[in-house]
Design a protein around this motif. Structure first.
Motif, PDB file in Angstrom:
ATOM      1  N   ARG A   1       7.735  11.040   6.116  1.00 20.58           N
ATOM      2  CA  ARG A   1       6.642  10.525   5.282  1.00 20.58           C
ATOM      3  C   ARG A   1       5.603   9.779   6.107  1.00 20.58           C
ATOM      4  N   ASN A   2       6.017   9.246   7.243  1.00 21.42           N
ATOM      5  CA  ASN A   2       5.134   8.368   8.002  1.00 21.42           C
ATOM      6  C   ASN A   2       4.705   8.908   9.362  1.00 21.42           C
ATOM      7  N   THR A   3       5.132  10.124   9.707  1.00 19.32           N
ATOM      8  CA  THR A   3       4.834  10.669  11.029  1.00 19.32           C
ATOM      9  C   THR A   3       4.265  12.073  10.917  1.00 19.32           C
ATOM     10  N   ALA A   4       3.181  12.325  11.631  1.00 22.58           N
ATOM     11  CA  ALA A   4       2.559  13.652  11.622  1.00 22.58           C
ATOM     12  C   ALA A   4       3.414  14.633  12.415  1.00 22.58           C
TER      13      ALA A   4
ATOM     14  N   ARG B   1       5.087  -0.034   9.803  1.00 20.75           N
ATOM     15  CA  ARG B   1       5.437   0.127   8.394  1.00 20.75           C
ATOM     16  C   ARG B   1       6.940  -0.035   8.284  1.00 20.75           C
TER      17      ARG B   1
ATOM     18  N   ASP C   1      -0.795   4.444   0.077  1.00 20.02           N
ATOM     19  CA  ASP C   1      -1.688   5.555   0.411  1.00 20.02           C
ATOM     20  C   ASP C   1      -1.895   5.686   1.919  1.00 20.02           C
ATOM     21  N   ASP C   2      -0.934   5.206   2.697  1.00 18.38           N
ATOM     22  CA  ASP C   2      -1.061   5.272   4.150  1.00 18.38           C
ATOM     23  C   ASP C   2      -0.891   6.703   4.665  1.00 18.38           C
ATOM     24  N   TRP C   3      -1.660   7.051   5.663  1.00 20.61           N
ATOM     25  CA  TRP C   3      -1.581   8.381   6.261  1.00 20.61           C
ATOM     26  C   TRP C   3      -0.504   8.399   7.352  1.00 20.61           C
ATOM     27  N   PRO C   4      -0.020   9.586   7.720  1.00 24.39           N
ATOM     28  CA  PRO C   4       1.026   9.665   8.755  1.00 24.39           C
ATOM     29  C   PRO C   4       0.503   9.212  10.112  1.00 24.39           C
TER      30      PRO C   4
ATOM     31  N   ASN D   1       0.837  -1.205   0.000  1.00 21.52           N
ATOM     32  CA  ASN D   1       0.000   0.000   0.000  1.00 21.52           C
ATOM     33  C   ASN D   1       0.867   1.247   0.000  1.00 21.52           C
TER      34      ASN D   1
ATOM     35  N   GLY E   1       0.027   9.314  14.086  1.00 18.80           N
ATOM     36  CA  GLY E   1      -0.084  10.413  15.032  1.00 18.80           C
ATOM     37  C   GLY E   1       0.817  10.279  16.239  1.00 18.80           C
TER      38      GLY E   1
ATOM     39  N   ASP F   1       3.617   2.576  15.367  1.00 19.41           N
ATOM     40  CA  ASP F   1       2.748   3.532  16.040  1.00 19.41           C
ATOM     41  C   ASP F   1       2.187   2.879  17.300  1.00 19.41           C
TER      42      ASP F   1
END
Length: 323
Positions: free
Chosen positions: A205-208, A187, A134-137, A132, A139, A180
Motif C-alpha cells: 500500500r505504501n511502496t511503488a 508512515r 490519501d498518501d501516495w506510494p 491522512n 518511490g 522513505d
C-alpha cells in the motif's frame, strides 16, 4: 539567536518571540486567518469569496453573501466548537511541534491554565491533523520494520500477570512503519499482527512497484518479487551491509518509545493509533522551520473533526494502561 548543538539550519521560534507573535487573542485570530486563508478569506460552508465582516459577533465574525451563513476561522477545522481561545490554541501547537517527543496533557494544562481533560482533548485533536488516508506510494529506497509497544510484563499488577499467557511480545501491540529515504517521511500504523499478509499488505500500500526495499530477515517479508528487496540479518549481528539497513526506522521507534516511557508513561490501546500517526507526521515535517511547522498544522486541521463523544466512544480496545 546563539548557535547550539543540533541542527542550526532551521529557523526556530523562542518563547520570547512566541509572546510577541501572540500577545492577544486578536493577534492569534489574525495569524490563524492568514495561515488558513493566505489568498483571501472564503466561506468554509460553500467556498464563496463573497464575504463581509459581521460586526458585533466575536464567535462568528464573518458573513457569506451567497449561502447567508455566519462563520469564523474555526469552522470546518479541528478547532470547531472549541471554547479554548485561539491564543491558547496557537501556543499549544507551538509546544507540541517544538517538542521532539511531544508534550503531555499535564504540562499543557499547567502551561495554558486549562483543565487536564481539556488539554488532553486539544492534544488528541492536534494529533488527528496527521490522520491522512490519501498518501501516495513511496518511490524508495524504503526501510520497513515493525515493533511492539506496551508496558513490561513485570510492571503489570500481579492480578493481571496471572491472566497473561505466552511470553515476549504476545501481550504487546504491534506497529509497522516505513521510511522513505528520499523524502525522509515516515508512515506507521497499528496492526493486528505481524503475519505475512498484514506486513506485506502494508508494504504494497505504501511502496511503488520496483522500489528498493530494505527489511530485516523476518520471514513475513519474504516473497515480494515486485520490489528490489534486500534484508539484513539481525539475528546474526548484521545491521548494515553497504546500503542495506533499517537504521532509519529503528531510530524512529527509539523516539516513539522514549516518549512512551518519559513523556506519556502509557499509550492506551484505544488511542495508540493517534499517537503513532502523530509521531510519523511530525517526523515528516521536522526539517521545516518552526513557523512553517505551525502553519502546516493549521492547514492540516482544515476539513477534519474530532468530537469528544467520538473520542471517548467504545472502539473495542482498552483505554487503560495496558500499553
Amino acid at each position: 539567536m546563539a548557535k547550539a548543538p543540533g541542527r542550526n539550519d532551521r529557523k526556530g521560534v523562542t518563547v520570547v518571540e512566541l509572546m510577541r507573535m501572540f500577545p492577544t487573542e486578536e493577534a492569534a485570530r489574525k495569524w490563524f486567518e492568514k495561515e488558513r486563508w493566505p489568498e483571501g478569506r472564503y466561506c468554509p460552508h460553500c467556498g464563496s469569496t463573497e464575504t463581509t465582516e459581521n460586526k458585533g459577533s466575536e464567535s462568528r465574525p464573518y458573513h457569506c453573501r451567497d449561502c447567508k451563513q455566519h462563520f469564523s476561522v474555526r469552522i470546518g477545522t479541528l478547532m470547531e466548537r472549541s471554547r479554548v481561545g485561539l491564543q491558547q490554541w496557537a501556543i499549544a501547537i507551538y509546544l507540541h511541534m517544538t517538542s521532539l517527543k511531544g508534550v503531555s496533557s499535564m504540562k499543557l494544562h499547567r502551561d495554558l491554565g486549562v483543565t487536564q481533560k481539556t488539554a488532553w482533548f486539544m492534544l488528541q485533536r492536534i494529533r488527528k491533523a496527521f490522520d491522512n488516508d490519501d498518501d501516495w506510494p513511496f518511490g524508495g529506497p524504503v526501510e520497513v520494520d515493525e515493533t511492539h509497544v506496551g508496558g513490561k510484563r513485570k510492571n503489570k499488577p500481579k492480578a493481571v500477570r496471572k491472566t497473561l499467557t505466552g511470553r515476549g511480545t504476545i501481550d504487546l501491540i504491534p506497529v509497522v512503519g516505513i521510511r522513505d529515504r528520499a523524502t525522509k517521511e515516515v508512515r506507521a500504523e497499528v496492526v493486528a499482527g505481524t503475519d505475512k499478509a498484514t506486513l506485506q499488505g502494508f508494504v504494497r500500500r505504501n511502496t511503488a512497484p520496483g522500489a528498493k526495499l530494505y527489511t530485516d530477515e523476518a520471514a513475513a517479508y519474504a516473497g515480494m518479487p515486485e520490489f528490489d528487496h534486500e534484508s539484513v540479518n539481525h539475528s546474526a549481528g548484521e545491521y548494515v551491509r553497504q546500503q542495506a539497513s533499517i537504521n532509519g526506522m529503528e531510530s524512529f521507534w527509539s523516539v516513539l518509545k522514549r516518549a512512551h516511557k518519559g513523556i506519556y508513561h502509557k499509550f492506551s490501546p484505544k488511542h495508540l493509533h493517534r499517537y503513532v500517526a502523530d509521531f510519523a507526521g511530525r517526523h515528516g515535517v521536522r526539517g521545516m522551520d518552526t513557523p512553517e511547522q505551525m502553519g502546516y498544522m493549521v492547514s492540516a486541521m482544515v476539513g477534519k473533526r474530532l468530537t469528544y463523544k467520538a473520542l471517548i466512544a467504545d472502539n473495542g480496545l482498552a483505554s487503560g494502561a495496558g500499553a
